[in-house]
Write a protein that holds these residues in place. Structure first.
Motif, PDB file in Angstrom:
ATOM      1  N   MET A  53      17.904   4.574 -28.347  1.00  0.00           N
ATOM      2  CA  MET A  53      16.966   5.340 -27.517  1.00  0.00           C
ATOM      3  C   MET A  53      15.527   5.130 -27.970  1.00  0.00           C
ATOM      4  SD  MET A  53      18.856   8.771 -26.332  1.00  0.00           S
ATOM      5  CE  MET A  53      17.487   9.047 -25.250  1.00  0.00           C
ATOM      6  N   GLU A  54      15.302   5.084 -29.279  1.00  0.00           N
ATOM      7  CA  GLU A  54      13.945   4.851 -29.789  1.00  0.00           C
ATOM      8  C   GLU A  54      13.481   3.442 -29.428  1.00  0.00           C
ATOM      9  OE1 GLU A  54      10.261   5.299 -31.484  1.00  0.00           O
ATOM     10  OE2 GLU A  54      11.709   6.795 -30.848  1.00  0.00           O
ATOM     11  N   ALA A  55      14.344   2.459 -29.595  1.00  0.00           N
ATOM     12  CA  ALA A  55      13.989   1.077 -29.229  1.00  0.00           C
ATOM     13  C   ALA A  55      13.731   0.977 -27.728  1.00  0.00           C
ATOM     14  CB  ALA A  55      15.094   0.114 -29.655  1.00  0.00           C
ATOM     15  N   ALA A  56      14.530   1.677 -26.929  1.00  0.00           N
ATOM     16  CA  ALA A  56      14.333   1.664 -25.480  1.00  0.00           C
ATOM     17  C   ALA A  56      12.983   2.269 -25.110  1.00  0.00           C
ATOM     18  CB  ALA A  56      15.470   2.417 -24.786  1.00  0.00           C
ATOM     19  N   ARG A  57      12.632   3.359 -25.791  1.00  0.00           N
ATOM     20  CA  ARG A  57      11.324   3.984 -25.535  1.00  0.00           C
ATOM     21  C   ARG A  57      10.206   2.996 -25.852  1.00  0.00           C
ATOM     22  NH1 ARG A  57       7.338   5.850 -28.107  1.00  0.00           N
ATOM     23  NH2 ARG A  57       8.297   5.616 -30.146  1.00  0.00           N
ATOM     24  N   GLU A  58      10.353   2.284 -26.965  1.00  0.00           N
ATOM     25  CA  GLU A  58       9.351   1.279 -27.325  1.00  0.00           C
ATOM     26  C   GLU A  58       9.286   0.156 -26.295  1.00  0.00           C
ATOM     27  OE1 GLU A  58      10.510   0.079 -31.262  1.00  0.00           O
ATOM     28  OE2 GLU A  58       9.913   1.999 -32.136  1.00  0.00           O
ATOM     29  N   ASN A  59      10.407  -0.110 -25.631  1.00  0.00           N
ATOM     30  CA  ASN A  59      10.461  -1.132 -24.577  1.00  0.00           C
ATOM     31  C   ASN A  59      10.150  -0.551 -23.198  1.00  0.00           C
ATOM     32  OD1 ASN A  59      11.111  -3.436 -26.123  1.00  0.00           O
ATOM     33  ND2 ASN A  59      13.227  -2.745 -26.298  1.00  0.00           N
ATOM     34  N   ARG A  60       9.629   0.670 -23.193  1.00  0.00           N
ATOM     35  CA  ARG A  60       9.209   1.343 -21.957  1.00  0.00           C
ATOM     36  C   ARG A  60      10.358   1.617 -20.988  1.00  0.00           C
ATOM     37  NH1 ARG A  60       3.993   2.053 -21.525  1.00  0.00           N
ATOM     38  NH2 ARG A  60       2.504   0.848 -22.697  1.00  0.00           N
ATOM     39  N   LEU A  61      11.528   1.958 -21.544  1.00  0.00           N
ATOM     40  CA  LEU A  61      12.686   2.335 -20.736  1.00  0.00           C
ATOM     41  C   LEU A  61      12.962   3.815 -20.930  1.00  0.00           C
ATOM     42  CD1 LEU A  61      15.205  -0.539 -21.557  1.00  0.00           C
ATOM     43  CD2 LEU A  61      13.653  -0.386 -19.611  1.00  0.00           C
ATOM     44  N   LEU A  62      13.217   4.504 -19.839  1.00  0.00           N
ATOM     45  CA  LEU A  62      13.601   5.910 -19.914  1.00  0.00           C
ATOM     46  C   LEU A  62      15.095   6.005 -19.651  1.00  0.00           C
ATOM     47  CD1 LEU A  62      10.768   7.782 -17.999  1.00  0.00           C
ATOM     48  CD2 LEU A  62      11.242   7.825 -20.445  1.00  0.00           C
ATOM     49  N   ILE A  63      15.819   6.431 -20.659  1.00  0.00           N
ATOM     50  CA  ILE A  63      17.258   6.643 -20.523  1.00  0.00           C
ATOM     51  C   ILE A  63      17.574   7.989 -21.138  1.00  0.00           C
ATOM     52  CG2 ILE A  63      17.992   4.236 -20.413  1.00  0.00           C
ATOM     53  CD1 ILE A  63      18.481   4.281 -23.383  1.00  0.00           C
ATOM     54  N   GLY A  64      18.668   8.577 -20.707  1.00  0.00           N
ATOM     55  CA  GLY A  64      19.078   9.871 -21.234  1.00  0.00           C
ATOM     56  C   GLY A  64      20.206   9.717 -22.233  1.00  0.00           C
ATOM     57  N   ARG A  65      20.484  10.825 -22.913  1.00  0.00           N
ATOM     58  CA  ARG A  65      21.566  10.835 -23.884  1.00  0.00           C
ATOM     59  C   ARG A  65      22.460  12.020 -23.584  1.00  0.00           C
ATOM     60  NH1 ARG A  65      21.931  12.311 -30.060  1.00  0.00           N
ATOM     61  NH2 ARG A  65      20.568  13.977 -29.403  1.00  0.00           N
ATOM     62  N   GLY A  66      23.743  11.853 -23.774  1.00  0.00           N
ATOM     63  CA  GLY A  66      24.678  12.940 -23.528  1.00  0.00           C
ATOM     64  C   GLY A  66      25.965  12.720 -24.290  1.00  0.00           C
TER      65      GLY A  66
END
Length: 103
Positions: A53-66
């Motif tokens: 999730m942190e790497a995705a945020r750095e890659n400008r991706l918004l994903i959720g976690r559940g």
């Protein structure tokens, strides 16, 4: 339905590449990736999920976690997403998974 099927196919390709992905599930554009430490035991990869999730945020991706163990990535793009958008997303997610696995 068409772009959702395309997205799912791309996520399944990522599953073949990254052992961290234990399961791909969902319907249409609402998809989820269950991240596991071991595909055989299905042990949840909660810490790795946070790294993805942190790497995705750095890659400008918004994903959720559940998920009960916090090891499921939730993907729910806008309904007007195109195949090109899916390709861009998959490239970023692939890089995020690789970075998290290397950490």
């Amino acid at each position: 339905a068409e772009v959702g099927a395309y997205l799912r196919g791309k996520l399944l390709e990522l599953q073949e590449k990254h052992t961290l992905i234990g399961d791909v599930r969902g319907m249409g554009l609402m998809q989820a990736l269950e991240l596991v430490e071991d595909r055989r035991t299905k042990a949840p990869a909660s810490a790795a999920t946070l790294r993805v999730m942190e790497a995705a945020r750095e890659n400008r991706l918004l994903i959720g976690r559940g998920g009960i163990d916090g090891n499921v990535l939730r993907i729910s793009p806008p309904l007007n997403i195109s195949r090109r958008d899916v390709d861009d997303f998959i490239r970023g997610l692939d890089a995020s998974l690789a970075k998290a696995a290397a950490s």
